[in-house]
Design an enzyme around this catalytic site. Structure first.
Site, PDB file in Angstrom:
ATOM      1  N   HIS A 266       0.837  -1.206   0.000  1.00 13.23           N
ATOM      2  CA  HIS A 266       0.000   0.000   0.000  1.00 13.23           C
ATOM      3  C   HIS A 266       0.878   1.265   0.000  1.00 13.23           C
ATOM      4  O   HIS A 266       0.715   2.149  -0.847  1.00 13.23           O
ATOM      5  CB  HIS A 266      -0.914  -0.021   1.234  1.00 13.23           C
ATOM      6  N   GLU A 267       1.799   1.329   0.945  1.00 13.15           N
ATOM      7  CA  GLU A 267       2.637   2.537   1.049  1.00 13.15           C
ATOM      8  C   GLU A 267       3.554   2.667  -0.167  1.00 13.15           C
ATOM      9  O   GLU A 267       3.880   3.780  -0.584  1.00 13.15           O
ATOM     10  CB  GLU A 267       3.439   2.534   2.359  1.00 13.15           C
TER      11      GLU A 267
HETATM   12 ZN    ZN Z   1      -3.065   5.236   2.016  1.00 13.30          ZN
END
Ligand code: ZN
Length: 501
Positions: A266-267
């Site tokens: 995600h990051e």
């Molecule tokens: Zn986010």
């Protein structure tokens, strides 16, 4: 004065602000990743000082003169300067008229509210937090009034995070989503499908998980030469001054390796966006994400659309088996695929699966609208929250800690922010559909070839930073706007396949 001189002066002011923001980002990152506790007070002072400096440059007379002069010559400016003018004017108009005392009082209120919220959540005591929430909402309304805008208060808040979206557009967006997802979710629950998830909680040593993080970053294209992965309580991504220093964090749990696995992907999605801006805007105020929703679309595209696909597990499962033969020997790609896509009615937003996630956002969106239209008393929120959870997810939180008190956002005054998460997921599905018209996306993932996908995103989205508004950017890609139908089609097709219905 010649316009060129004003343009130069304007850009110098913006550069000063950007430099100070970079310094502020470094102090912030340091504070969360191991700076000595004893320095907390002096750090807070330093951050307050830098923030005040940035603010005073934005609302300075010099800046006002630049904005006025350039507005009169807007047509003669190049595209980049015009975009800088648009963004700075937008920020100026939001901030310039708020009295300094109000800014300070609000900052003190939210700092205190954050601590009260932490205690209230720990002791399941909404009543202790309610007066703070009431005060935050009142102060937010007061500060919005200084903008002198004709828009309704909640529309102004939405505009802060997602320029171009309003209650009118989002009501339609969420109504369509609700009509499709709520009955579909019931259908899935009734399918009786059993999914084996036991292996998700087999121990994976933290050191091995760190290696997995580096591997994932390298595979998906997060450049660690201009980035780094550190460890914090809550994962995040931060850009220090522009595209050449973009850092992410994660949190490792020995008994739940998938937690960090998906946080990192995600990051990385956020970080890849930040790193891929084009040369012409690097280091300027346009070297930034265009909106919260578009930013989330990138993180969610990598995390969910790619990271929770059968093709991804088909590729990465073998890599994991090679790295960690003991843990992953008995696990297959199919097991990983179904286990990471198990649909469940859950109480906590951040633990929700891909399908029920937007239902959690809908609960928050509807309550925020009520709070800013003045139609609800904050003391009624827990009851309303629980009723909506029952209506959409079929469960009632047993306590407020796992209900209305679960998220940090409201204690920090972040209202109008939640919809961006759902908008981001919808944009991710929409961009993915466009990409599928041009290439065999799942075939590429299955072979571990992520570069063509990242290049597509770079060319259409990342490279431009803040050059266009979100609506212009999306329109340029395919001639349409946020369209929830792609998201609905993506979710129903995916989960029909997994649940065999
Ligand atoms: Zn986010």
């Amino acid at each position: 004065m010649r316009v060129e001189t004003t343009v130069k002066q304007f850009k110098e002011l913006l550069e000063k602000m950007k430099m100070l923001e970079g310094a502020l980002g470094t102090v912030y990152f340091d504070a969360l990743t191991g700076a000595p506790r004893g320095g907390a007070d002096s750090r807070a002072k330093r951050m307050g000082f830098l923030q005040a400096e940035i603010f005073s440059l934005l609302v300075s007379d010099e800046m006002k003169n630049c904005l006025d002069t350039l507005a009169a010559h807007e047509d003669s400016l190049d595209e980049i300067t015009r975009a800088m003018l648009r963004e700075t004017r937008r920020n100026y108009e939001k901030e310039a008229n708020i009295p300094v005392e109000t800014v300070r009082a609000y900052s003190e209120l939210t700092s205190k509210a954050h601590i009260v919220w932490e205690d209230a959540k720990a002791s399941n005591d909404f009543a202790s937090f309610a007066p703070y929430l009431e005060r935050i909402i009142a102060m937010k309304k007061e500060m919005l009034a200084y903008r002198g805008s004709d828009e309704l208060p909640y529309n102004q808040l939405l505009d802060d995070y997602e320029p171009g979206q309003t209650m009118e557009t989002l009501d339609v967006f969420f109504a369509k989503l609700k009509a499709a997802i709520v009955p579909f979710f019931k259908e899935l629950k009734e399918s009786g499908k059993q999914i084996d998830t036991n292996f998700k909680h087999h121990p994976v040593a933290i050191e091995a998980q760190r290696e997995i993080s580096d591997m994932l970053a390298e595979k998906v294209g997060y450049d660690l030469n201009r980035g780094m992965i550190r460890e914090t309580e809550h994962p995040f991504c931060i850009t220090i001054g522009g595209r050449d220093d973009v850092r992410i964090t994660t949190h490792y749990h020995e008994m739940n390796f998938l937690s960090s696995f998906y946080s990192v992907i995600h990051e990385c999605g956020h970080a890849i966006y930040e790193q891929n801006k084009k040369d012409e805007i690097a280091g300027t105020i346009l070297d930034d994400g265009v909106s919260m929703g578009i930013h989330e679309s990138q993180s969610r595209l990598y995390e969910n659309v790619i990271g929770r696909s059968r093709a991804f597990w088909g590729y990465i499962c073998d890599e994991l088996k090679t790295k960690l033969p003991d843990q992953f020997a008995p696990v297959t790609a199919d097991m990983l695929y179904t286990a990471t896509n198990q649909v469940e009615a859950s109480l906590i937003r951040i633990e929700a699966d891909e399908l029920t996630y937007p239902l959690h956002i809908m609960v928050r969106y509807e309550l925020e609208k009520l709070l800013f239209s003045g139609d609800v008393d904050v003391y009624d929120l827990p009851r309303l929250w629980n009723e909506k959870m029952e209506e959409y997810l079929g469960i009632t939180p047993p306590d407020d800690a796992r209900g209305i008190l679960q998220d940090v956002h409201w204690s920090e005054g972040l209202m109008g922010y939640f919809p961006s998460y759902a908008i981001g997921s919808a944009y991710a599905a929409q961009f993915w559909a466009y990409m599928e018209r041009e290439m065999d996306v799942y075939g590429l993932i299955q072979k571990g070839e992520f570069a063509p996908i990242t290049d597509w995103l770079k060319n259409h989205i990342h490279a431009h930073g803040l050059l266009y508004t979100p609506t212009e950017l999306v329109h340029r890609i395919a001639g349409e706007q946020l369209n929830v139908e792609y998201y609905i089609a993506y979710l129903t097709q995916k989960f029909r396949g997994i649940y065999g219905i």
